[in-house]
Design a protein around this motif. Structure first.
Motif, PDB file in Angstrom:
ATOM      1  N   THR A   1       0.987   6.553   1.529  1.00 53.93           N
ATOM      2  CA  THR A   1      -0.250   5.797   1.733  1.00 53.93           C
ATOM      3  C   THR A   1      -0.620   5.738   3.211  1.00 53.93           C
ATOM      4  O   THR A   1      -1.787   5.870   3.583  1.00 53.93           O
ATOM      5  CB  THR A   1      -0.108   4.383   1.144  1.00 53.93           C
ATOM      6  OG1 THR A   1       0.243   4.499  -0.237  1.00 53.93           O
ATOM      7  CG2 THR A   1      -1.397   3.592   1.271  1.00 53.93           C
ATOM      8  N   ARG A   2       0.387   5.570   4.052  1.00 52.53           N
ATOM      9  CA  ARG A   2       0.139   5.507   5.505  1.00 52.53           C
ATOM     10  C   ARG A   2      -0.446   6.822   6.033  1.00 52.53           C
ATOM     11  O   ARG A   2      -1.235   6.834   6.969  1.00 52.53           O
ATOM     12  CB  ARG A   2       1.439   5.167   6.229  1.00 52.53           C
ATOM     13  CG  ARG A   2       1.253   4.909   7.684  1.00 52.53           C
ATOM     14  CD  ARG A   2       2.576   4.455   8.306  1.00 52.53           C
ATOM     15  NE  ARG A   2       2.382   4.122   9.680  1.00 52.53           N
ATOM     16  CZ  ARG A   2       2.234   2.888  10.147  1.00 52.53           C
ATOM     17  NH1 ARG A   2       2.309   1.876   9.333  1.00 52.53           N
ATOM     18  NH2 ARG A   2       2.037   2.675  11.427  1.00 52.53           N
ATOM     19  N   ALA A   3      -0.058   7.934   5.435  1.00 55.69           N
ATOM     20  CA  ALA A   3      -0.532   9.245   5.893  1.00 55.69           C
ATOM     21  C   ALA A   3      -1.964   9.545   5.465  1.00 55.69           C
ATOM     22  O   ALA A   3      -2.590  10.459   5.999  1.00 55.69           O
ATOM     23  CB  ALA A   3       0.400  10.343   5.368  1.00 55.69           C
ATOM     24  N   LEU A   4      -2.488   8.774   4.523  1.00 59.70           N
ATOM     25  CA  LEU A   4      -3.856   9.004   4.052  1.00 59.70           C
ATOM     26  C   LEU A   4      -4.868   8.361   4.994  1.00 59.70           C
ATOM     27  O   LEU A   4      -4.698   7.212   5.416  1.00 59.70           O
ATOM     28  CB  LEU A   4      -4.042   8.413   2.652  1.00 59.70           C
ATOM     29  CG  LEU A   4      -3.193   9.008   1.545  1.00 59.70           C
ATOM     30  CD1 LEU A   4      -3.367   8.193   0.258  1.00 59.70           C
ATOM     31  CD2 LEU A   4      -3.556  10.467   1.309  1.00 59.70           C
ATOM     32  N   GLU A   5      -5.909   9.096   5.312  1.00 57.49           N
ATOM     33  CA  GLU A   5      -6.953   8.549   6.174  1.00 57.49           C
ATOM     34  C   GLU A   5      -7.537   7.265   5.590  1.00 57.49           C
ATOM     35  O   GLU A   5      -7.816   6.305   6.308  1.00 57.49           O
ATOM     36  CB  GLU A   5      -8.061   9.594   6.361  1.00 57.49           C
ATOM     37  CG  GLU A   5      -9.143   9.166   7.320  1.00 57.49           C
ATOM     38  CD  GLU A   5     -10.175  10.250   7.540  1.00 57.49           C
ATOM     39  OE1 GLU A   5     -11.360   9.901   7.671  1.00 57.49           O
ATOM     40  OE2 GLU A   5      -9.787  11.435   7.566  1.00 57.49           O
ATOM     41  N   GLU A   6      -7.697   7.234   4.262  1.00 53.60           N
ATOM     42  CA  GLU A   6      -8.271   6.065   3.605  1.00 53.60           C
ATOM     43  C   GLU A   6      -7.200   5.105   3.077  1.00 53.60           C
ATOM     44  O   GLU A   6      -7.499   4.137   2.396  1.00 53.60           O
ATOM     45  CB  GLU A   6      -9.187   6.492   2.451  1.00 53.60           C
ATOM     46  CG  GLU A   6      -8.478   7.206   1.315  1.00 53.60           C
ATOM     47  CD  GLU A   6      -8.266   8.702   1.526  1.00 53.60           C
ATOM     48  OE1 GLU A   6      -7.888   9.360   0.564  1.00 53.60           O
ATOM     49  OE2 GLU A   6      -8.460   9.216   2.646  1.00 53.60           O
ATOM     50  N   GLY A   7      -5.932   5.350   3.400  1.00 54.49           N
ATOM     51  CA  GLY A   7      -4.830   4.526   2.909  1.00 54.49           C
ATOM     52  C   GLY A   7      -4.862   3.115   3.471  1.00 54.49           C
ATOM     53  O   GLY A   7      -5.178   2.910   4.638  1.00 54.49           O
ATOM     54  N   GLU A   8      -4.530   2.147   2.624  1.00 53.29           N
ATOM     55  CA  GLU A   8      -4.465   0.740   3.026  1.00 53.29           C
ATOM     56  C   GLU A   8      -3.137   0.166   2.581  1.00 53.29           C
ATOM     57  O   GLU A   8      -2.732   0.371   1.441  1.00 53.29           O
ATOM     58  CB  GLU A   8      -5.582  -0.075   2.364  1.00 53.29           C
ATOM     59  CG  GLU A   8      -6.958   0.181   2.917  1.00 53.29           C
ATOM     60  CD  GLU A   8      -7.982  -0.734   2.277  1.00 53.29           C
ATOM     61  OE1 GLU A   8      -7.690  -1.936   2.086  1.00 53.29           O
ATOM     62  OE2 GLU A   8      -9.065  -0.244   1.956  1.00 53.29           O
ATOM     63  N   ILE A   9      -2.477  -0.557   3.464  1.00 59.95           N
ATOM     64  CA  ILE A   9      -1.211  -1.205   3.155  1.00 59.95           C
ATOM     65  C   ILE A   9      -1.302  -2.645   3.631  1.00 59.95           C
ATOM     66  O   ILE A   9      -1.704  -2.905   4.771  1.00 59.95           O
ATOM     67  CB  ILE A   9      -0.028  -0.491   3.850  1.00 59.95           C
ATOM     68  CG1 ILE A   9       0.066   0.965   3.388  1.00 59.95           C
ATOM     69  CG2 ILE A   9       1.284  -1.225   3.577  1.00 59.95           C
ATOM     70  CD1 ILE A   9       1.077   1.799   4.146  1.00 59.95           C
ATOM     71  N   ALA A  10      -0.916  -3.584   2.788  1.00 58.27           N
ATOM     72  CA  ALA A  10      -0.918  -4.996   3.175  1.00 58.27           C
ATOM     73  C   ALA A  10      -0.040  -5.188   4.406  1.00 58.27           C
ATOM     74  O   ALA A  10       1.004  -4.543   4.554  1.00 58.27           O
ATOM     75  CB  ALA A  10      -0.415  -5.862   2.023  1.00 58.27           C
ATOM     76  N   ASP A  11      -0.467  -6.058   5.302  1.00 54.26           N
ATOM     77  CA  ASP A  11       0.245  -6.284   6.562  1.00 54.26           C
ATOM     78  C   ASP A  11       1.695  -6.720   6.374  1.00 54.26           C
ATOM     79  O   ASP A  11       2.538  -6.441   7.224  1.00 54.26           O
ATOM     80  CB  ASP A  11      -0.481  -7.340   7.396  1.00 54.26           C
ATOM     81  CG  ASP A  11      -1.822  -6.846   7.924  1.00 54.26           C
ATOM     82  OD1 ASP A  11      -2.016  -5.611   7.997  1.00 54.26           O
ATOM     83  OD2 ASP A  11      -2.673  -7.691   8.252  1.00 54.26           O
ATOM     84  N   ASP A  12       1.995  -7.406   5.268  1.00 53.95           N
ATOM     85  CA  ASP A  12       3.355  -7.922   5.086  1.00 53.95           C
ATOM     86  C   ASP A  12       4.311  -6.921   4.426  1.00 53.95           C
ATOM     87  O   ASP A  12       5.498  -7.201   4.281  1.00 53.95           O
ATOM     88  CB  ASP A  12       3.332  -9.231   4.302  1.00 53.95           C
ATOM     89  CG  ASP A  12       2.823  -9.089   2.881  1.00 53.95           C
ATOM     90  OD1 ASP A  12       2.108  -8.101   2.576  1.00 53.95           O
ATOM     91  OD2 ASP A  12       3.123  -9.983   2.063  1.00 53.95           O
ATOM     92  N   ILE A  13       3.839  -5.740   4.038  1.00 56.95           N
ATOM     93  CA  ILE A  13       4.698  -4.732   3.414  1.00 56.95           C
ATOM     94  C   ILE A  13       5.304  -3.844   4.495  1.00 56.95           C
ATOM     95  O   ILE A  13       4.597  -3.194   5.252  1.00 56.95           O
ATOM     96  CB  ILE A  13       3.915  -3.896   2.380  1.00 56.95           C
ATOM     97  CG1 ILE A  13       3.489  -4.791   1.209  1.00 56.95           C
ATOM     98  CG2 ILE A  13       4.762  -2.730   1.882  1.00 56.95           C
ATOM     99  CD1 ILE A  13       2.646  -4.088   0.149  1.00 56.95           C
ATOM    100  N   LEU A  14       6.648  -3.834   4.546  1.00 59.35           N
ATOM    101  CA  LEU A  14       7.382  -3.033   5.523  1.00 59.35           C
ATOM    102  C   LEU A  14       7.820  -1.688   4.952  1.00 59.35           C
ATOM    103  O   LEU A  14       7.982  -0.723   5.692  1.00 59.35           O
ATOM    104  CB  LEU A  14       8.614  -3.794   6.010  1.00 59.35           C
ATOM    105  CG  LEU A  14       8.369  -5.182   6.594  1.00 59.35           C
ATOM    106  CD1 LEU A  14       9.689  -5.854   6.941  1.00 59.35           C
ATOM    107  CD2 LEU A  14       7.455  -5.093   7.805  1.00 59.35           C
ATOM    108  N   ALA A  15       8.075  -1.645   3.648  1.00 64.80           N
ATOM    109  CA  ALA A  15       8.505  -0.420   2.967  1.00 64.80           C
ATOM    110  C   ALA A  15       8.125  -0.537   1.500  1.00 64.80           C
ATOM    111  O   ALA A  15       8.063  -1.648   0.952  1.00 64.80           O
ATOM    112  CB  ALA A  15      10.006  -0.219   3.104  1.00 64.80           C
ATOM    113  N   ALA A  16       7.876   0.603   0.860  1.00 63.68           N
ATOM    114  CA  ALA A  16       7.551   0.637  -0.568  1.00 63.68           C
ATOM    115  C   ALA A  16       8.039   1.971  -1.120  1.00 63.68           C
ATOM    116  O   ALA A  16       7.535   3.029  -0.734  1.00 63.68           O
ATOM    117  CB  ALA A  16       6.048   0.477  -0.781  1.00 63.68           C
TER     118      ALA A  16
END
Length: 136
Positions: free
Chosen positions: A56-71
């Protein structure tokens, strides 16, 4: 362990563990533990792991909640019968592990096979035990 309906249609099992409640130090350690559970099971077959956070981090449009450190996901199968082509829609299984600063959130979708649900629930609940009680 809680059971809920995600988006009013997906039956999900989830367990939140504060970090002091488990000997596991990070999401990767939990994934390795689950891989061991799968390897020891007489039916389950390990398939792969997936780093959802990195994807998700590698996607230009990817969004990750601020409190998530790993998934991360561990992906495996319990298939003992293949009598109908439609059963492929509910296989394989996966268990998701999300790491936050103070806790882990472990989730999986209910399987149409009681044996699979029982195994997955047991594996996940065991994470709340002392280090000596968790199989290596």
């Amino acid at each position: 362990m809680k059971q809920s309906l995600l988006q009013e249609k997906y039956p999900v099992y989830s367990l939140e563990l504060l970090k002091p409640e488990t000997p596991m130090k990070d999401a990767g350690a939990i994934i390795e533990y689950l891989k061991g559970c799968i390897a020891r099971h007489k039916i389950a077959e390990f398939i792969s792991t997936f780093d959802h956070y990195a994807h998700t981090r590698a996607l230009e449009e990817g969004e990750i909640a601020d409190d998530i450190l790993a998934a991360k996901h561990v992906i495996f199968c319990f298939g003992t019968h293949l009598k109908d082509s439609h059963v492929m829609a509910v296989r394989p299984r996966s268990i998701g592990v999300v790491e936050k600063a103070d806790r882990f959130v472990i989730t999986f979708l209910e399987a149409p096979m009681p044996l699979a649900n029982s195994a997955m629930e047991g594996w996940v609940k065991a994470l709340a035990r002392s280090p000596e009680a968790i199989p290596a």
